[in-house]
Design a protein around this motif. Structure first.
Motif, short mmCIF file in Angstrom:
data_model
loop_
_atom_site.label_atom_id
_atom_site.label_comp_id
_atom_site.label_asym_id
_atom_site.label_seq_id
_atom_site.Cartn_x
_atom_site.Cartn_y
_atom_site.Cartn_z
N VAL A 47 -3.04 -46.11 -39.71
CA VAL A 47 -2.37 -45.16 -40.58
C VAL A 47 -1.45 -44.24 -39.77
O VAL A 47 -0.31 -43.98 -40.16
CB VAL A 47 -3.41 -44.33 -41.38
CG1 VAL A 47 -2.73 -43.16 -42.07
CG2 VAL A 47 -4.12 -45.21 -42.39
N GLY A 48 -1.92 -43.76 -38.62
CA GLY A 48 -1.08 -42.92 -37.76
C GLY A 48 0.17 -43.65 -37.29
O GLY A 48 1.27 -43.08 -37.29
N ILE A 91 2.39 -50.77 -47.33
CA ILE A 91 1.39 -51.12 -46.32
C ILE A 91 0.45 -49.96 -46.06
O ILE A 91 -0.77 -50.11 -45.98
CB ILE A 91 2.09 -51.56 -45.01
CG1 ILE A 91 2.91 -52.83 -45.24
CG2 ILE A 91 1.07 -51.78 -43.90
CD1 ILE A 91 3.78 -53.22 -44.08
N TYR A 92 1.04 -48.75 -45.96
CA TYR A 92 0.23 -47.55 -45.74
C TYR A 92 -0.75 -47.33 -46.88
O TYR A 92 -1.94 -47.04 -46.66
CB TYR A 92 1.14 -46.34 -45.58
CG TYR A 92 0.43 -45.01 -45.69
CD1 TYR A 92 -0.40 -44.56 -44.67
CD2 TYR A 92 0.57 -44.22 -46.83
CE1 TYR A 92 -1.06 -43.36 -44.78
CE2 TYR A 92 -0.09 -43.01 -46.95
CZ TYR A 92 -0.90 -42.59 -45.91
OH TYR A 92 -1.56 -41.40 -46.03
N GLN A 93 -0.28 -47.46 -48.11
CA GLN A 93 -1.14 -47.25 -49.28
C GLN A 93 -2.27 -48.27 -49.31
O GLN A 93 -3.42 -47.94 -49.62
CB GLN A 93 -0.33 -47.32 -50.56
CG GLN A 93 -1.14 -47.00 -51.81
CD GLN A 93 -0.33 -47.14 -53.08
OE1 GLN A 93 0.69 -47.80 -53.10
NE2 GLN A 93 -0.78 -46.51 -54.15
N ARG A 94 -1.94 -49.50 -48.96
CA ARG A 94 -2.96 -50.55 -48.99
C ARG A 94 -4.07 -50.26 -47.98
O ARG A 94 -5.26 -50.46 -48.26
CB ARG A 94 -2.32 -51.91 -48.69
CG ARG A 94 -3.28 -53.07 -48.76
CD ARG A 94 -2.58 -54.39 -48.60
NE ARG A 94 -3.50 -55.50 -48.69
CZ ARG A 94 -3.16 -56.78 -48.55
NH1 ARG A 94 -1.89 -57.08 -48.33
NH2 ARG A 94 -4.06 -57.73 -48.65
N ILE A 95 -3.66 -49.78 -46.79
CA ILE A 95 -4.65 -49.46 -45.76
C ILE A 95 -5.44 -48.22 -46.14
O ILE A 95 -6.66 -48.16 -45.99
CB ILE A 95 -3.95 -49.28 -44.40
CG1 ILE A 95 -3.35 -50.61 -43.95
CG2 ILE A 95 -4.91 -48.75 -43.36
CD1 ILE A 95 -2.48 -50.51 -42.73
N ALA A 96 -4.72 -47.20 -46.65
CA ALA A 96 -5.39 -45.93 -46.97
C ALA A 96 -6.36 -46.10 -48.13
O ALA A 96 -7.37 -45.38 -48.20
CB ALA A 96 -4.34 -44.88 -47.31
N MET A 97 -6.11 -47.04 -49.04
CA MET A 97 -6.97 -47.20 -50.21
C MET A 97 -8.18 -48.08 -49.94
O MET A 97 -9.03 -48.26 -50.80
CB MET A 97 -6.17 -47.81 -51.37
CG MET A 97 -5.07 -46.90 -51.92
SD MET A 97 -5.73 -45.37 -52.64
CE MET A 97 -6.52 -46.02 -54.10
#
Length: 303
Positions: free
Chosen positions: A228-229, A293-299
């Protein structure tokens, strides 16, 4: 009765949010749709009536045949890859150091926030003063200490890009350090206690539990935070404009002309608004992909 009360609260919440949603939609979707529209025209401020000349996908075709556009995209990806890599390495080191000194952690954490609180425009001016060939501190140090270094860094294509990268690293490596520190502190101590019972050293715990090293037997507890970072910083570096524009203006030549500087030059120097709009649409698609991609990882949560 309780269900009816919840429905009333939901309707009230929607009613309160609707004005803000409408205003934000107009502010964001309005310029976006207008940018998309003029990207299909040949709108040039220097040419009267050009806003009505429909050219279809010609601006997009010209874009990928434009050597300067391809060069600016390449410079952007080089800048992004080098900056994010250095920021991740320094951020991990900083997080590990701060995590190992609980007594003074708050003090040093506050000090690391200083570069982040400085505006990018001010950082560009600071580095331009520091590297000024006439009165800059860098030139004074080189001359005083008789260092075997060039006195003017921004005249060399390679060194200019290095300086631009170091500016970004100086500003944002502390941010990743704080993100990774939060990730370290969220890891349960039970994992490390179990590893210690099994005879693992501190280095082995760091290697196999904390930091993912792309080995099949690792348990990368910091992997979600790292990913995420990295994605957040990659998205931000892709939009870099202030610091390189102030320090080098994209030069020497176009050595540090990242994509936002090239877009600015097309829109406000050449007044080719439609071509610049087409570039903005492509950048929006790229950043949208990063965001997905960020949303998929964060969720994923704890998965």
């Amino acid at each position: 009765m309780k269900k009816k009360s919840l429905e009333n609260h939901s309707r009230l919440a929607v009613a309160f949010h609707l004005p803000a949603f409408f205003v934000l939609s107009v502010i964001t979707l309005g310029p976006l749709l207008y940018t998309l529209k003029i990207s299909f025209f040949d709108y040039k401020l220097s040419s009267s009536g050009s806003e009505d000349v429909f050219v279809g996908l010609q601006n997009y075709i010209n874009m990928f045949q434009d050597a300067e556009f391809m060069n600016s995209m390449a410079k952007t990806f080089i800048f992004m890859a080098c900056s994010v890599t250095l920021e991740v390495i320094i951020g991990i080191a900083l997080a590990l150091i701060l995590n190992s000194i609980p007594k003074f952690r708050r003090l040093f954490t506050s000090l690391t926030l200083i570069p982040m609180m400085v505006a990018p425009l001010v950082i560009g001016l600071m580095f331009s003063f520091f590297l000024n060939p006439q009165f800059g501190l860098y030139v004074w140090l080189v001359d005083t200490l008789h260092l075997p270094l060039p006195t003017v860094l921004t005249d060399d294509s390679f060194l200019a890009m290095v300086v631009v990268i170091l500016m970004d690293v100086w500003e944002w490596a502390p941010y990743l350090g704080l993100v990774f520190l939060a990730g370290l502190q969220s890891i349960s101590g039970e994992y490390y206690e179990a590893a210690k019972v099994d005879g693992a050293t501190a280095g082995q715990s760091l290697r196999y539990l904390t930091i993912p090293l792309m080995e099949p037997l690792t348990i990368p507890l910091m992997k979600p935070v790292l990913v995420v970072g990295i994605l957040l910083r990659a998205m931000e570096t892709f939009k870099e404009f202030d610091k390189p524009y102030i320090l080098t203006g994209g030069g020497p030549g176009n050595a540090t002309e990242v994509i936002d500087i090239y877009t600015y030059r097309q829109a406000f120097v050449s007044f080719n608004f439609s071509y610049a709009a087409a570039i903005c649409v492509i950048l929006f698609i790229v950043l949208l992909a990063f965001g997905m991609i960020y949303q998929r990882i964060a969720m994923r949560g704890d998965d």
